[in-house]
Structures are given as structure tokens and as C-alpha cells.
Design a protein around this motif. Structure first.
Motif, PDB file in Angstrom:
ATOM      1  N   SER A  75      63.336-102.656  44.597  1.00  0.00           N
ATOM      2  CA  SER A  75      63.053-102.107  43.276  1.00  0.00           C
ATOM      3  C   SER A  75      63.474-100.643  43.204  1.00  0.00           C
ATOM      4  O   SER A  75      64.127-100.221  42.241  1.00  0.00           O
ATOM      5  CB  SER A  75      61.559-102.231  42.966  1.00  0.00           C
ATOM      6  OG  SER A  75      61.261-101.580  41.753  1.00  0.00           O
ATOM      7  N   ARG A 111      70.346-103.179  32.252  1.00  0.00           N
ATOM      8  CA  ARG A 111      70.054-104.402  33.007  1.00  0.00           C
ATOM      9  C   ARG A 111      69.482-104.076  34.377  1.00  0.00           C
ATOM     10  O   ARG A 111      68.547-104.727  34.844  1.00  0.00           O
ATOM     11  CB  ARG A 111      71.313-105.253  33.146  1.00  0.00           C
ATOM     12  CG  ARG A 111      71.723-105.904  31.855  1.00  0.00           C
ATOM     13  CD  ARG A 111      72.979-106.721  32.017  1.00  0.00           C
ATOM     14  NE  ARG A 111      73.356-107.325  30.748  1.00  0.00           N
ATOM     15  CZ  ARG A 111      74.473-107.984  30.562  1.00  0.00           C
ATOM     16  NH1 ARG A 111      75.340-108.131  31.544  1.00  0.00           N
ATOM     17  NH2 ARG A 111      74.747-108.505  29.393  1.00  0.00           N
ATOM     18  N   HIS A 114      65.891-103.117  34.062  1.00  0.00           N
ATOM     19  CA  HIS A 114      65.056-104.313  33.873  1.00  0.00           C
ATOM     20  C   HIS A 114      64.846-105.032  35.204  1.00  0.00           C
ATOM     21  O   HIS A 114      63.723-105.434  35.531  1.00  0.00           O
ATOM     22  CB  HIS A 114      65.710-105.244  32.848  1.00  0.00           C
ATOM     23  CG  HIS A 114      64.963-106.517  32.649  1.00  0.00           C
ATOM     24  ND1 HIS A 114      63.793-106.588  31.931  1.00  0.00           N
ATOM     25  CD2 HIS A 114      65.218-107.776  33.098  1.00  0.00           C
ATOM     26  CE1 HIS A 114      63.349-107.836  31.945  1.00  0.00           C
ATOM     27  NE2 HIS A 114      64.193-108.573  32.644  1.00  0.00           N
ATOM     28  N   ILE A 115      65.895-105.175  35.989  1.00  0.00           N
ATOM     29  CA  ILE A 115      65.792-105.851  37.289  1.00  0.00           C
ATOM     30  C   ILE A 115      64.849-105.078  38.204  1.00  0.00           C
ATOM     31  O   ILE A 115      64.022-105.672  38.905  1.00  0.00           O
ATOM     32  CB  ILE A 115      67.184-106.028  37.923  1.00  0.00           C
ATOM     33  CG1 ILE A 115      68.003-107.050  37.130  1.00  0.00           C
ATOM     34  CG2 ILE A 115      67.074-106.446  39.393  1.00  0.00           C
ATOM     35  CD1 ILE A 115      69.472-107.067  37.481  1.00  0.00           C
ATOM     36  N   LYS A 117      62.322-103.237  37.371  1.00  0.00           N
ATOM     37  CA  LYS A 117      60.949-103.485  36.924  1.00  0.00           C
ATOM     38  C   LYS A 117      60.476-104.872  37.333  1.00  0.00           C
ATOM     39  O   LYS A 117      59.320-105.058  37.733  1.00  0.00           O
ATOM     40  CB  LYS A 117      60.850-103.292  35.413  1.00  0.00           C
ATOM     41  CG  LYS A 117      60.988-101.833  35.011  1.00  0.00           C
ATOM     42  CD  LYS A 117      61.071-101.651  33.521  1.00  0.00           C
ATOM     43  CE  LYS A 117      61.308-100.180  33.217  1.00  0.00           C
ATOM     44  NZ  LYS A 117      61.826 -99.932  31.909  1.00  0.00           N
ATOM     45  N   GLU A 118      61.364-105.862  37.253  1.00  0.00           N
ATOM     46  CA  GLU A 118      61.000-107.220  37.660  1.00  0.00           C
ATOM     47  C   GLU A 118      60.743-107.292  39.165  1.00  0.00           C
ATOM     48  O   GLU A 118      59.843-108.010  39.611  1.00  0.00           O
ATOM     49  CB  GLU A 118      62.091-108.217  37.254  1.00  0.00           C
ATOM     50  CG  GLU A 118      62.157-108.459  35.757  1.00  0.00           C
ATOM     51  CD  GLU A 118      60.857-109.026  35.191  1.00  0.00           C
ATOM     52  OE1 GLU A 118      60.264-109.932  35.806  1.00  0.00           O
ATOM     53  OE2 GLU A 118      60.429-108.554  34.116  1.00  0.00           O
ATOM     54  N   THR A 120      59.548-104.865  40.947  1.00  0.00           N
ATOM     55  CA  THR A 120      58.231-104.250  41.122  1.00  0.00           C
ATOM     56  C   THR A 120      57.139-105.262  40.794  1.00  0.00           C
ATOM     57  O   THR A 120      56.146-105.376  41.520  1.00  0.00           O
ATOM     58  CB  THR A 120      58.085-102.998  40.238  1.00  0.00           C
ATOM     59  OG1 THR A 120      59.059-102.033  40.651  1.00  0.00           O
ATOM     60  CG2 THR A 120      56.687-102.391  40.334  1.00  0.00           C
ATOM     61  N   ARG A 121      57.312-106.012  39.717  1.00  0.00           N
ATOM     62  CA  ARG A 121      56.332-107.046  39.353  1.00  0.00           C
ATOM     63  C   ARG A 121      56.218-108.100  40.446  1.00  0.00           C
ATOM     64  O   ARG A 121      55.118-108.573  40.761  1.00  0.00           O
ATOM     65  CB  ARG A 121      56.708-107.695  38.031  1.00  0.00           C
ATOM     66  CG  ARG A 121      56.461-106.807  36.842  1.00  0.00           C
ATOM     67  CD  ARG A 121      56.711-107.537  35.525  1.00  0.00           C
ATOM     68  NE  ARG A 121      56.688-106.591  34.440  1.00  0.00           N
ATOM     69  CZ  ARG A 121      57.737-106.285  33.686  1.00  0.00           C
ATOM     70  NH1 ARG A 121      58.886-106.882  33.863  1.00  0.00           N
ATOM     71  NH2 ARG A 121      57.626-105.395  32.723  1.00  0.00           N
ATOM     72  N   LEU A 122      57.348-108.472  41.035  1.00  0.00           N
ATOM     73  CA  LEU A 122      57.332-109.446  42.125  1.00  0.00           C
ATOM     74  C   LEU A 122      56.565-108.886  43.319  1.00  0.00           C
ATOM     75  O   LEU A 122      55.740-109.590  43.925  1.00  0.00           O
ATOM     76  CB  LEU A 122      58.757-109.828  42.529  1.00  0.00           C
ATOM     77  CG  LEU A 122      58.888-110.777  43.717  1.00  0.00           C
ATOM     78  CD1 LEU A 122      58.134-112.080  43.476  1.00  0.00           C
ATOM     79  CD2 LEU A 122      60.363-111.040  44.006  1.00  0.00           C
TER      80      LEU A 122
END
Length: 135
Positions: A75, A111, A114-115, A117-118, A120-122
Motif C-alpha cells: 500500500s 487508479r 485507489h489501489i 487504499k484497497e 490498506t483495507r486488505l
């Protein structure tokens, strides 16, 4: 350029998972700051490829906390790439490359953000799963 989009001098990478090795002297001390960004980007790319190969190897043991840290590192890397591509976008515009080239760079920066942030969520989901398993 050939029709495939590769330079005639670019070595074939078919079936390989690593970037082509460069030959010659390393930039840096000899040239001062010139080439620094390209050199660092290349080193990050090489390290990422090596890490990807390691993560894909089923014989290398991993644990959940390590995988969480890997996702957080990915991330951070992608967020840095997003900021860098955003800077490149501004540089392209300032250099007069307004239009499809700077527009594409801008879209890629968004993009990548966004990746990041995703990822980090994972990492957060992995951390939560680990905490639930421990309790």
C-alpha cells in the motif's frame, strides 16, 4: 518501435518475470542527482519483482502478521507511486504535453491511489481476522 510497442533494442522478456538487467555503470555518485529518480524507481521495481516471486513460492513459509505487513508495504509503495505519477503528470503539463499523454498519467495516478487504499483495507481486514482468531 515495432508494432508490439517494444524497441528493436529491447531484449525479449517472454516467459520471464524480472525486468531486463541493465549493463554499464550505475548512476548516482558519478552524475550527482541526474538520474536519481530513474535509478530509485528501477531499484523499487526490481525489489518488487523479487518479493513477488518470493510470495508466489509455496515453499517459503509465511505467517499472518507478515502478510499483513506485506500488504501495508505494498500500500505504501503504491501510494508513493501515485504521488510520483501525479508529479510526472504536472511535469508533463508544464513541459507542454497537455492532452492524451498527461491525461493518461493523471488517470493512472488516480487508479494507483485507489489501489493503495484497497491494499490498506486488505491489510486491515487481515489484521481483524487475526485478532478474531486470537480471541
Amino acid at each position: 518501435m515495432t508494432s508490439a510497442g517494444h524497441s528493436e533494442s529491447t531484449p525479449s522478456q517472454a516467459g520471464k518475470h524480472t525486468p531486463p538487467r541493465r549493463s554499464g555503470t550505475r548512476r548516482g555518485e558519478e552524475s550527482g542527482e541526474q538520474g536519481y529518480s530513474a535509478e530509485v524507481a528501477w531499484q523499487v521495481g526490481e525489489a518488487t519483482v523479487a518479493l513477488g516471486e518470493r510470495l508466489r513460492d509455496p515453499s517459503v513459509p509465511h505467517n499472518v502478521p507478515e502478510i499483513e505487513k506485506v500488504m501495508r508495504g505494498f500500500s505504501l509503495t503504491v501510494e508513493g507511486m501515485s504521488a510520483g505519477v501525479g508529479g510526472v503528470t504536472e511535469w508533463l503539463r508544464a513541459a507542454g504535453h497537455v492532452g492524451p499523454l498527461s491525461g493518461h498519467a493523471s488517470v493512472m495516478a488516480e487508479r494507483l491511489s485507489h489501489i493503495g487504499k484497497e491494499l490498506t483495507r486488505l491489510a486491515e481486514a487481515i489484521e481483524q481476522a487475526q485478532q478474531q482468531q486470537a480471541s
